[in-house]
Design a protein around this motif. Structure first.
Motif, mmCIF file in Angstrom:
data_model
loop_
_atom_site.group_PDB
_atom_site.id
_atom_site.type_symbol
_atom_site.label_atom_id
_atom_site.label_comp_id
_atom_site.label_asym_id
_atom_site.label_seq_id
_atom_site.Cartn_x
_atom_site.Cartn_y
_atom_site.Cartn_z
ATOM 1 N N THR A 32 -6.069 -2.223 10.792
ATOM 2 C CA THR A 32 -6.115 -1.629 9.459
ATOM 3 C C THR A 32 -6.478 -0.153 9.520
ATOM 4 O O THR A 32 -5.845 0.695 8.877
ATOM 5 C CB THR A 32 -7.125 -2.387 8.582
ATOM 6 N N VAL A 86 -9.686 -5.208 11.862
ATOM 7 C CA VAL A 86 -10.223 -3.929 11.400
ATOM 8 C C VAL A 86 -9.597 -2.774 12.182
ATOM 9 O O VAL A 86 -9.282 -1.718 11.609
ATOM 10 C CB VAL A 86 -11.758 -3.917 11.535
ATOM 11 N N TYR A 132 -4.058 3.236 8.458
ATOM 12 C CA TYR A 132 -4.469 4.309 7.545
ATOM 13 C C TYR A 132 -4.514 5.652 8.263
ATOM 14 O O TYR A 132 -4.128 6.685 7.695
ATOM 15 C CB TYR A 132 -5.835 3.987 6.937
ATOM 16 N N SER A 154 -7.250 1.674 -1.372
ATOM 17 C CA SER A 154 -7.921 0.479 -0.846
ATOM 18 C C SER A 154 -8.876 -0.136 -1.865
ATOM 19 O O SER A 154 -9.292 -1.293 -1.699
ATOM 20 C CB SER A 154 -8.691 0.832 0.432
ATOM 21 N N ALA A 166 -7.332 -7.331 5.759
ATOM 22 C CA ALA A 166 -8.759 -7.234 6.054
ATOM 23 C C ALA A 166 -9.589 -8.148 5.165
ATOM 24 O O ALA A 166 -10.823 -8.166 5.290
ATOM 25 C CB ALA A 166 -9.233 -5.787 5.900
ATOM 26 N N GLY A 167 -8.925 -8.900 4.289
ATOM 27 C CA GLY A 167 -9.627 -9.845 3.434
ATOM 28 C C GLY A 167 -9.272 -11.285 3.771
ATOM 29 O O GLY A 167 -9.998 -11.977 4.483
ATOM 30 N N ASP A 181 -2.991 -5.401 -1.600
ATOM 31 C CA ASP A 181 -2.679 -4.303 -0.693
ATOM 32 C C ASP A 181 -3.078 -4.690 0.725
ATOM 33 O O ASP A 181 -3.424 -5.847 1.010
ATOM 34 C CB ASP A 181 -3.389 -3.020 -1.135
ATOM 35 N N THR A 202 0.830 -1.210 0.000
ATOM 36 C CA THR A 202 0.000 0.000 0.000
ATOM 37 C C THR A 202 0.856 1.249 0.000
ATOM 38 O O THR A 202 0.621 2.185 -0.772
ATOM 39 C CB THR A 202 -0.933 -0.009 1.227
ATOM 40 N N VAL A 227 -8.625 -3.793 -3.987
ATOM 41 C CA VAL A 227 -9.237 -5.099 -3.762
ATOM 42 C C VAL A 227 -10.157 -5.484 -4.916
ATOM 43 O O VAL A 227 -10.372 -6.677 -5.186
ATOM 44 C CB VAL A 227 -10.010 -5.085 -2.424
ATOM 45 N N VAL A 262 -5.699 -3.921 2.570
ATOM 46 C CA VAL A 262 -7.099 -4.320 2.728
ATOM 47 C C VAL A 262 -7.325 -5.711 2.154
ATOM 48 O O VAL A 262 -7.983 -6.555 2.771
ATOM 49 C CB VAL A 262 -8.027 -3.290 2.053
ATOM 50 N N GLN A 263 -6.773 -5.976 0.973
ATOM 51 C CA GLN A 263 -7.008 -7.269 0.331
ATOM 52 C C GLN A 263 -6.364 -8.418 1.115
ATOM 53 O O GLN A 263 -6.954 -9.486 1.267
ATOM 54 C CB GLN A 263 -6.462 -7.227 -1.098
ATOM 55 N N LYS A 320 -6.290 6.772 0.696
ATOM 56 C CA LYS A 320 -7.501 6.018 1.035
ATOM 57 C C LYS A 320 -8.109 5.344 -0.191
ATOM 58 O O LYS A 320 -8.661 4.243 -0.087
ATOM 59 C CB LYS A 320 -8.513 6.963 1.702
#
Length: 397
Positions: free
Chosen positions: A370, A367, A374, A338, A353-354, A347, A89, A341, A349-350, A335
């Motif tokens: 993450t 969460v 950010y 993100s 958070a994925g 990145d 990221t 994804v 998030v992918q 931002k």
């Protein structure tokens, strides 16, 4: 009749004490709310048999990541997967910000150009890219443009033997520093120090004598001259090159060697740069419009060429108006990354958070981490831009 009224200092102390009391009550209330929310979440997770805490970061991930700036294998931990996502990221953001800034300034200045065709093309660029959702632009670059590239390595678009572009991605020469990595870090630190000293010297000279110093030319000489001098010196002394390039080589089925960039990365970078540049162009245009017309007329009266008018007269005044909204565009770019994804770029998030969230189920911790990352990057970026804005702002007495 005698009456007593408290002195002004005593009334001030009383008001200050009341303000402190109310602030303390507010902080206690916020702490109670946050503590209660955390306690309720922990109790609910424990009742459902869901583990809590950050111990999962030391567990084995069990999956691979298609692109990473540091080594990563299936036996690596979730913590390392988090670091890989963070670096991916930050990497695309660090590359996209200067590219979007340069393109945005070019488009913004072009909109103020007396050339009718150039200004209309710049205006059309801004209207098209700024008024189209970024997600659709990413899908367009990935599914329409990059998917139309040659699928076979032998049919790749190439620029000499340096750059190869096909449906599998972009291959570039990769610098290899061999045994001189630490020396190159010293050279980089020396370049940064000299650039800062040059800017400081220019500021002091202008304050004392009123005469300007060619900061731009001097910094260009430092940035390119010092590494070149180090490169030549090492070759003359040791007979070895301190830096070589791993060149991409056309293979039978793929392009081997060099720096391999995924098509997802290329699509994300192009989308972020083009979309953000359209907003930066409007910021630049409004900043230029804020400079009084008398400044243009005075510069023309002393027969300054148009290029020097823009560099020496207009931009230094407009930059004070440009910097605050430009900071917002940098934060938006971070931002907006993100959205990677949607096209499968690995990145933060992918990955975290994925994939990690799906495997561990620890949504609260993941969460929270993450969002905290950010937030931290955004605050650092805003602080740096605010510091720069404070330094260039003219203080009026």
């Amino acid at each position: 009749m005698f009456s007593w009224t408290p002195s002004r200092s005593r009334r001030g102390r009383t008001a200050t004490a009341k303000e402190i009391l109310w602030q303390a009550i507010l902080l206690v209330a916020i702490a109670c709310l946050v503590g209660g929310a955390i306690w309720n979440a922990s109790r609910s997770l424990s009742q459902q048999g869901v583990a809590s805490g950050f111990g999962f970061l030391a567990h084995t991930a069990g999956f691979d990541i298609s692109q990473s700036l540091i080594p990563f294998r299936a036996v690596s931990t979730y913590g390392r997967a988090f670091l890989v996502g963070l670096l991916n990221t930050v990497g695309v953001t660090v590359i996209a910000i200067p590219l979007a800034t340069v393109l945005g300034f070019i488009i913004g200045i072009s909109r103020r150009s007396p050339n009718w065709l150039l200004s209309r093309v710049a205006a059309a660029y801004v209207e098209v890219f700024r008024n189209t959702p970024l997600l659709l632009q990413l899908l367009f670059w990935y599914n329409a443009v990059l998917a139309a590239l040659p699928a076979k390595a032998l049919e790749s678009l190439h620029f000499g033997n340096l750059i190869y572009l096909n449906r599998r991605g972009l291959a570039l020469p990769r610098p290899v520093f061999q045994d001189f990595g630490a020396a190159w870090l010293v050279v980089a630190a020396a370049v940064a120090s000299l650039v800062c000293l040059t800017m400081h010297f220019s500021k002091i000279r202008r304050a004392k004598t009123g005469r300007s110093f060619p900061v731009f030319s001097a910094n260009l000489l430092i940035i390119f001259g010092l590494p070149l001098a180090f490169y030549v010196t090492v070759i003359l002394v040791t007979g070895r090159s301190p830096m070589q390039f791993d060149m991409p080589v056309m293979g039978r089925f793929s392009v081997d060697g060099g720096l391999q960039l995924l098509p997802e990365f290329v699509a994300l970078l192009i989308g972020l740069v083009f979309y953000t540049a359209s907003s930066i162009a409007e910021v630049v245009r409004s900043g230029l419009a804020a400079v009084p017309k008398g400044q243009y007329e005075a510069a023309r009266a002393v027969h300054l060429p148009p290029g020097k008018i823009m560099r020496k007269v207009i931009l230094p005044q407009a930059i004070r108006v440009i910097i605050p909204p430009l900071t917002n565009q940098y934060l938006n770019l971070l931002k907006n990354s993100s959205l990677a994804v949607a096209i499968g770029y690995p990145d933060l998030v992918q990955i975290f958070a994925g994939t990690v969230l799906n495997q561990t189920g620890q949504a609260v911790e993941i969460v929270f981490m993450t969002m905290a990352i950010y937030l931290a990057i955004s605050l650092l970026t805003a602080s740096g831009m605010n510091l720069y804005n404070h330094r260039i702002t003219t203080v009026e007495n």
